[in-house]
Write a protein that holds these residues in place. Structure first.
Motif, PDB file in Angstrom:
ATOM      1  N   ARG A 153       0.811  -1.202   0.000  1.00  0.00           N
ATOM      2  CA  ARG A 153       0.000   0.000   0.000  1.00  0.00           C
ATOM      3  C   ARG A 153       0.862   1.278   0.000  1.00  0.00           C
ATOM      4  NH1 ARG A 153      -5.667   0.653   1.949  1.00  0.00           N
ATOM      5  NH2 ARG A 153      -5.857  -1.584   2.168  1.00  0.00           N
ATOM      6  N   THR A 154       1.885   1.260   0.853  1.00  0.00           N
ATOM      7  CA  THR A 154       2.758   2.441   0.971  1.00  0.00           C
ATOM      8  C   THR A 154       3.555   2.660  -0.312  1.00  0.00           C
ATOM      9  OG1 THR A 154       2.988   1.826   3.280  1.00  0.00           O
ATOM     10  CG2 THR A 154       4.448   3.538   2.480  1.00  0.00           C
ATOM     11  N   GLU A 155       4.054   1.560  -0.893  1.00  0.00           N
ATOM     12  CA  GLU A 155       4.817   1.666  -2.144  1.00  0.00           C
ATOM     13  C   GLU A 155       3.942   2.213  -3.281  1.00  0.00           C
ATOM     14  OE1 GLU A 155       7.959  -2.023  -1.403  1.00  0.00           O
ATOM     15  OE2 GLU A 155       6.065  -2.390  -2.419  1.00  0.00           O
ATOM     16  N   ARG A 156       2.685   1.750  -3.318  1.00  0.00           N
ATOM     17  CA  ARG A 156       1.768   2.237  -4.353  1.00  0.00           C
ATOM     18  C   ARG A 156       1.566   3.733  -4.234  1.00  0.00           C
ATOM     19  NH1 ARG A 156      -2.820  -2.021  -5.891  1.00  0.00           N
ATOM     20  NH2 ARG A 156      -1.558  -3.881  -5.735  1.00  0.00           N
ATOM     21  N   ARG A 157       1.383   4.171  -2.989  1.00  0.00           N
ATOM     22  CA  ARG A 157       1.132   5.592  -2.755  1.00  0.00           C
ATOM     23  C   ARG A 157       2.324   6.428  -3.232  1.00  0.00           C
ATOM     24  NH1 ARG A 157      -1.161   5.638   2.588  1.00  0.00           N
ATOM     25  NH2 ARG A 157       0.935   5.865   3.387  1.00  0.00           N
ATOM     26  N   GLN A 158       3.522   5.947  -2.896  1.00  0.00           N
ATOM     27  CA  GLN A 158       4.731   6.671  -3.314  1.00  0.00           C
ATOM     28  C   GLN A 158       4.885   6.679  -4.831  1.00  0.00           C
ATOM     29  OE1 GLN A 158       7.574   4.534  -0.969  1.00  0.00           O
ATOM     30  NE2 GLN A 158       7.302   5.849   0.822  1.00  0.00           N
ATOM     31  N   GLU A 159       4.598   5.526  -5.448  1.00  0.00           N
ATOM     32  CA  GLU A 159       4.759   5.406  -6.891  1.00  0.00           C
ATOM     33  C   GLU A 159       3.805   6.340  -7.644  1.00  0.00           C
ATOM     34  OE1 GLU A 159       7.041   3.955  -8.569  1.00  0.00           O
ATOM     35  OE2 GLU A 159       6.151   4.372 -10.532  1.00  0.00           O
ATOM     36  N   LEU A 160       2.608   6.531  -7.100  1.00  0.00           N
ATOM     37  CA  LEU A 160       1.585   7.307  -7.801  1.00  0.00           C
ATOM     38  C   LEU A 160       1.653   8.801  -7.512  1.00  0.00           C
ATOM     39  CD1 LEU A 160      -1.448   4.912  -7.288  1.00  0.00           C
ATOM     40  CD2 LEU A 160      -0.332   5.445  -9.455  1.00  0.00           C
ATOM     41  N   ARG A 161       2.389   9.145  -6.464  1.00  0.00           N
ATOM     42  CA  ARG A 161       2.440  10.549  -6.053  1.00  0.00           C
ATOM     43  C   ARG A 161       2.870  11.452  -7.205  1.00  0.00           C
ATOM     44  NH1 ARG A 161       0.778  12.914  -0.994  1.00  0.00           N
ATOM     45  NH2 ARG A 161       1.643  15.004  -1.029  1.00  0.00           N
ATOM     46  N   GLY A 162       2.024  12.413  -7.532  1.00  0.00           N
ATOM     47  CA  GLY A 162       2.360  13.360  -8.598  1.00  0.00           C
ATOM     48  C   GLY A 162       2.198  12.813 -10.007  1.00  0.00           C
ATOM     49  N   ALA A 163       1.573  11.634 -10.162  1.00  0.00           N
ATOM     50  CA  ALA A 163       1.444  11.030 -11.495  1.00  0.00           C
ATOM     51  C   ALA A 163       0.203  11.508 -12.245  1.00  0.00           C
ATOM     52  CB  ALA A 163       1.428   9.508 -11.381  1.00  0.00           C
ATOM     53  N   PHE A 164      -0.639  12.330 -11.588  1.00  0.00           N
ATOM     54  CA  PHE A 164      -1.866  12.832 -12.227  1.00  0.00           C
ATOM     55  C   PHE A 164      -1.917  14.353 -12.123  1.00  0.00           C
ATOM     56  CE2 PHE A 164      -2.721   8.612 -10.578  1.00  0.00           C
ATOM     57  CZ  PHE A 164      -3.336   7.982 -11.632  1.00  0.00           C
ATOM     58  N   ALA A 165      -2.591  14.958 -13.077  1.00  0.00           N
ATOM     59  CA  ALA A 165      -2.791  16.411 -13.028  1.00  0.00           C
ATOM     60  C   ALA A 165      -4.088  16.759 -13.743  1.00  0.00           C
ATOM     61  CB  ALA A 165      -1.621  17.124 -13.704  1.00  0.00           C
ATOM     62  N   LEU A 166      -4.608  17.932 -13.442  1.00  0.00           N
ATOM     63  CA  LEU A 166      -5.771  18.443 -14.171  1.00  0.00           C
ATOM     64  C   LEU A 166      -5.316  18.952 -15.534  1.00  0.00           C
ATOM     65  CD1 LEU A 166      -7.547  20.374 -11.305  1.00  0.00           C
ATOM     66  CD2 LEU A 166      -8.623  18.632 -12.742  1.00  0.00           C
ATOM     67  N   VAL A 167      -6.141  18.777 -16.558  1.00  0.00           N
ATOM     68  CA  VAL A 167      -5.784  19.326 -17.869  1.00  0.00           C
ATOM     69  C   VAL A 167      -5.814  20.853 -17.780  1.00  0.00           C
ATOM     70  CG1 VAL A 167      -6.665  17.364 -19.202  1.00  0.00           C
ATOM     71  CG2 VAL A 167      -8.170  19.283 -18.712  1.00  0.00           C
ATOM     72  N   ASP A 168      -5.050  21.495 -18.644  1.00  0.00           N
ATOM     73  CA  ASP A 168      -5.009  22.955 -18.650  1.00  0.00           C
ATOM     74  C   ASP A 168      -6.411  23.522 -18.811  1.00  0.00           C
ATOM     75  OD1 ASP A 168      -2.335  23.113 -18.288  1.00  0.00           O
ATOM     76  OD2 ASP A 168      -1.838  23.261 -20.419  1.00  0.00           O
ATOM     77  N   GLY A 169      -6.732  24.477 -17.976  1.00  0.00           N
ATOM     78  CA  GLY A 169      -8.027  25.146 -18.111  1.00  0.00           C
ATOM     79  C   GLY A 169      -9.174  24.474 -17.380  1.00  0.00           C
TER      80      GLY A 169
END
Ligand SMILES: [Zn+2]
Length: 215
Positions: A153-169
């Motif tokens: 669980r902890t490794e998954r959280r670290q791996e995914l951190r910052g891997a998503f963003a909102l599209v511009d606008g």
């Protein structure tokens, strides 16, 4: 007339046990075993950015086979069977705020490129349309991530951190949002997406998955 003839020649079958059924979808016995809306309480406590998380079916047997056929063999014909599961989500929508924006969890970049479609969008789009709920892919992946299945669980959280963003606008300020995914395992992906949306100013973030690996 034609559809009656086709039903006679090729009666609809349960996609799990292949018994003949009156209407397309799972037979009553398989439906009882596989389908059932469930609120994930544990997830709610774990993820402070998620107000509620629901799964609609168990990720096993026929449901797992249908999802695999769609994802790995591009068998779009299974969509009609998969969509019968969504009836279990009607109650969820009743509990949610009336003004809601639904957002699919984006696929890993490489998978989206290979597959050419996001199965979550394919499954859920007509359902949200029938309720007049906008369903917009405003989340994107910012980088590739390692496969999560063998991670803790902890490794998954670290791996995914910052891997998503909102599209511009994209503007989620003050909005109530519903994250949508096909399969939920530990909820790490939904949790990270919710964090991004709340950071973007979303009021409340809920999540729904077609199938979950809950026991
Ligand atoms: Zn069956």
């Amino acid at each position: 007339m034609l559809s009656a003839l086709l039903d006679f020649l090729f009666p609809p079958r349960c996609p799990s046990c292949h018994a003949c059924v009156e209407r397309q979808g799972f037979c009553p016995a398989c439906a009882r075993q596989l389908i059932g809306m469930r609120r994930m309480m544990e997830m709610g406590a774990m993820a402070e950015d998620l107000t509620g998380v629901w799964v609609l079916a168990h990720y096993r047997d026929g449901i797992r086979d249908l999802l695999r056929a769609l994802k790995y063999r591009r068998k779009m014909a299974v969509l009609d069977d998969l969509r019968t599961i969504l009836a279990a989500g009607e109650e969820v929508l009743e509990e949610l705020p009336p003004s809601l924006l639904a957002i699919p969890v984006p696929l890993a970049m490489q998978r989206q490129k290979e597959r050419g479609f996001n199965q979550t969008e394919e499954i859920f789009a007509p359902w949200f349309a029938s309720y007049g709920i906008p369903f917009e892919p405003i989340l994107v992946r910012t980088r590739e991530t390692m496969p999560l299945y063998e991670m803790t669980r902890t490794e998954r959280r670290q791996e995914l951190r910052g891997a998503f963003a909102l599209v511009d606008g994209a503007d989620v300020q003050g909005k109530d949002l519903l994250l949508v995914d096909d399969i939920m395992t530990t909820g790490a992906t939904l949790t990270e997406c919710a964090r991004v949306l709340r950071h973007g100013g979303a009021r409340r973030v809920y999540a729904i998955a077609l199938a979950g690996e809950h026991r």
